[in-house]
Design a protein around this motif. Sequence first.
Motif, short mmCIF file in Angstrom:
data_model
loop_
_atom_site.label_atom_id
_atom_site.label_comp_id
_atom_site.label_asym_id
_atom_site.label_seq_id
_atom_site.Cartn_x
_atom_site.Cartn_y
_atom_site.Cartn_z
N ALA A 188 7.07 2.22 11.88
CA ALA A 188 7.41 2.83 10.59
C ALA A 188 8.11 4.17 10.79
O ALA A 188 7.87 4.89 11.77
N ARG A 189 8.98 4.47 9.85
CA ARG A 189 9.66 5.77 9.83
C ARG A 189 9.38 6.44 8.49
O ARG A 189 9.10 5.77 7.49
N VAL A 190 9.48 7.75 8.48
CA VAL A 190 9.23 8.50 7.24
C VAL A 190 10.19 8.05 6.14
O VAL A 190 9.84 8.04 4.95
N GLU A 191 11.39 7.62 6.52
CA GLU A 191 12.38 7.18 5.54
C GLU A 191 11.93 5.92 4.80
O GLU A 191 12.49 5.59 3.74
N ASP A 192 10.92 5.20 5.32
CA ASP A 192 10.43 3.99 4.65
C ASP A 192 9.54 4.31 3.45
O ASP A 192 9.16 3.40 2.71
N HIS A 193 9.19 5.57 3.28
CA HIS A 193 8.25 5.96 2.22
C HIS A 193 8.69 5.48 0.85
O HIS A 193 7.90 4.90 0.08
N ASP A 194 9.95 5.69 0.52
CA ASP A 194 10.43 5.35 -0.84
C ASP A 194 10.43 3.85 -1.08
O ASP A 194 10.26 3.40 -2.23
N ASP A 195 10.63 3.05 -0.03
CA ASP A 195 10.60 1.60 -0.20
C ASP A 195 9.18 1.08 -0.33
O ASP A 195 8.95 0.08 -1.04
N LEU A 196 8.23 1.72 0.34
CA LEU A 196 6.86 1.21 0.39
C LEU A 196 6.00 1.66 -0.78
O LEU A 196 5.10 0.93 -1.21
N MET A 197 6.23 2.84 -1.31
CA MET A 197 5.35 3.37 -2.36
C MET A 197 5.29 2.47 -3.60
O MET A 197 4.20 2.27 -4.17
N PRO A 198 6.41 1.91 -4.08
CA PRO A 198 6.30 1.01 -5.24
C PRO A 198 5.39 -0.19 -4.97
O PRO A 198 4.70 -0.66 -5.88
N ILE A 199 5.37 -0.68 -3.73
CA ILE A 199 4.49 -1.81 -3.40
C ILE A 199 3.04 -1.38 -3.49
O ILE A 199 2.19 -2.09 -4.05
N PHE A 200 2.72 -0.20 -2.95
CA PHE A 200 1.34 0.30 -3.02
C PHE A 200 0.93 0.55 -4.47
O PHE A 200 -0.21 0.22 -4.86
N MET A 201 1.81 1.10 -5.24
CA MET A 201 1.45 1.44 -6.62
C MET A 201 1.21 0.20 -7.48
O MET A 201 0.43 0.24 -8.43
N ARG A 202 1.87 -0.90 -7.16
CA ARG A 202 1.63 -2.14 -7.91
C ARG A 202 0.24 -2.70 -7.66
O ARG A 202 -0.33 -3.40 -8.49
N ILE A 390 -7.48 -2.56 11.57
CA ILE A 390 -6.44 -2.37 10.56
C ILE A 390 -7.00 -1.43 9.50
O ILE A 390 -8.00 -1.74 8.84
N GLN A 391 -6.38 -0.29 9.33
CA GLN A 391 -6.85 0.68 8.35
C GLN A 391 -6.23 0.48 6.98
O GLN A 391 -6.90 0.68 5.96
N LEU A 392 -4.98 0.09 6.96
CA LEU A 392 -4.26 -0.03 5.69
C LEU A 392 -3.24 -1.15 5.83
O LEU A 392 -2.54 -1.25 6.84
N PHE A 393 -3.16 -1.98 4.80
CA PHE A 393 -2.22 -3.10 4.85
C PHE A 393 -1.73 -3.42 3.44
O PHE A 393 -2.51 -3.44 2.50
N CYS A 394 -0.43 -3.64 3.33
CA CYS A 394 0.16 -4.01 2.04
C CYS A 394 1.48 -4.71 2.31
O CYS A 394 2.21 -4.37 3.26
N ILE A 395 1.79 -5.71 1.49
CA ILE A 395 3.04 -6.45 1.65
C ILE A 395 3.47 -6.99 0.30
O ILE A 395 2.64 -7.28 -0.57
N GLU A 396 4.78 -7.08 0.11
CA GLU A 396 5.31 -7.63 -1.14
C GLU A 396 4.90 -9.09 -1.29
O GLU A 396 4.89 -9.85 -0.32
N GLU A 397 4.57 -9.49 -2.50
CA GLU A 397 3.94 -10.78 -2.73
C GLU A 397 4.78 -11.95 -2.23
O GLU A 397 4.25 -12.89 -1.63
N LYS A 398 6.06 -11.93 -2.42
CA LYS A 398 6.88 -13.10 -2.06
C LYS A 398 7.03 -13.26 -0.55
O LYS A 398 7.49 -14.30 -0.08
#
Length: 466
Positions: A188-202, A390-398
Amino acid sequence: MSVLTSPRGKVEVVHCRRTESQDIYCIKNLIRKFTQKLFGKLNIIYLLEKANLAVTLCNDKEEIMAQATFVDYPNWNVSNQDNWLSVFQELDSEIPCTPLNTLFMHLFVAVDEYSVGCCREIIRTVYKAVPELHFIFLIVPSYMSLGSTLITVFEQVGNIPSLMYDEDFAVHICHRHRHYPQLHIRNARVEDHDDLMPIFMRHDTLLKETYGEYFLAELIEAQDKENHAVVCEVEGVAVGFMSVCSRVNMQLLHECFDLGPFHGLCIPHPDDVLQPPEEQGIEGSQDAELSSSNPSSLKTVEEPQEPLSLETMEIIQGRITDEAPVEDLFSAVQSGNSSEMEDIEKFSQQSTVGDTDCDGSYLSLASMLLPEETGYFRPTYKGASAAFCIQLFCIEEKYEARSLDFMNFVFSLFPDKNFCIISLPHLTPEFALIQNFVKIVPFNNCTLEQDLYVFHRAGLLKDGRS
């Protein structure tokens, strides 16, 4: 659910499910002469019984729009069912097909107006449902074209002869990467933050409320040898995230869960205590205690006794009945062990004749006959931890069905670890990743309000592509 649009602009909302026996009538109605020329004359009932996977596509009215049947050996008798691999390796050695990653399409039927969309939807669903699948083969007579529908997902590899027919058959292949590809995993890179946060918030806002708006960026920046953050990406966009750590509270896990089948999630060590210590037999210990505490009683047993008068017997029985606790006598009778009853009676009589305290002698023997409460043995492991968590895991549903793609990469980050663990609250709904893990049985005194799941590195071993 998906939406299909016909060439004339009609729209149907469709979904896939496993084929049921009640679908046979509708499947037969969808078979055309062209279908029989491609796949031959089939016994649909027999085919469904032998199928590894059969998928039916329905609209929102539960009307059957299409159906496809897949088996793990070729049709048209182009090879023996258990020896087809050598034939296909000779055809094209660059295709790494194996019995574990390959299926063969034995039937496809569809409503003509939506056939192209139905075919693509079924193929995508099959690859999504079977993560290990990478190739689907279609075999048809060499003089037949695939038609306007199947040609959109299959491409020809070559021709092979048949074992029963005096003609050649064309082999076509459909690759996974064109329909439901594997996910690309990277650090992961810090630049991935904006792509990942909407997934976490859902899914949940608790992390943001607890750790702040930029908790994910801080977690990514804190990576070191023990902590790693990885993402999966599609076309350069991060669609999933996993945080793993090699620091695991092994003492707590050993206290709460039965980890014996996994050697305590530790590396084997010579000082491990895996079996309970050997204990002296109960019978031997009882004899030793009797001989050491009351030698006169042993002497009385060995010496011949004078016959007792009737009057003396009545006095002894009366004393036993009056002085011994009723509960102990009742429990002794309930046990049904006649030898124990005789020993108790003989010991009581001897003690009474020798002017000893009958009540005290009976109670000590009764307590000695009762089994002692022994705690459940728990092994002791001295080796180093062989697990990371595994401390934290999230992935887009599709993309959830490809969650297992993370595991190869995270195990490569910890080459000395053989187990990956994850703990979840009791009522957490089962998701795709956890279906590949094994749930650990907790001890009856476990106080943790979470379930523990384990995945072994051997679960990544596949024959062929994975």
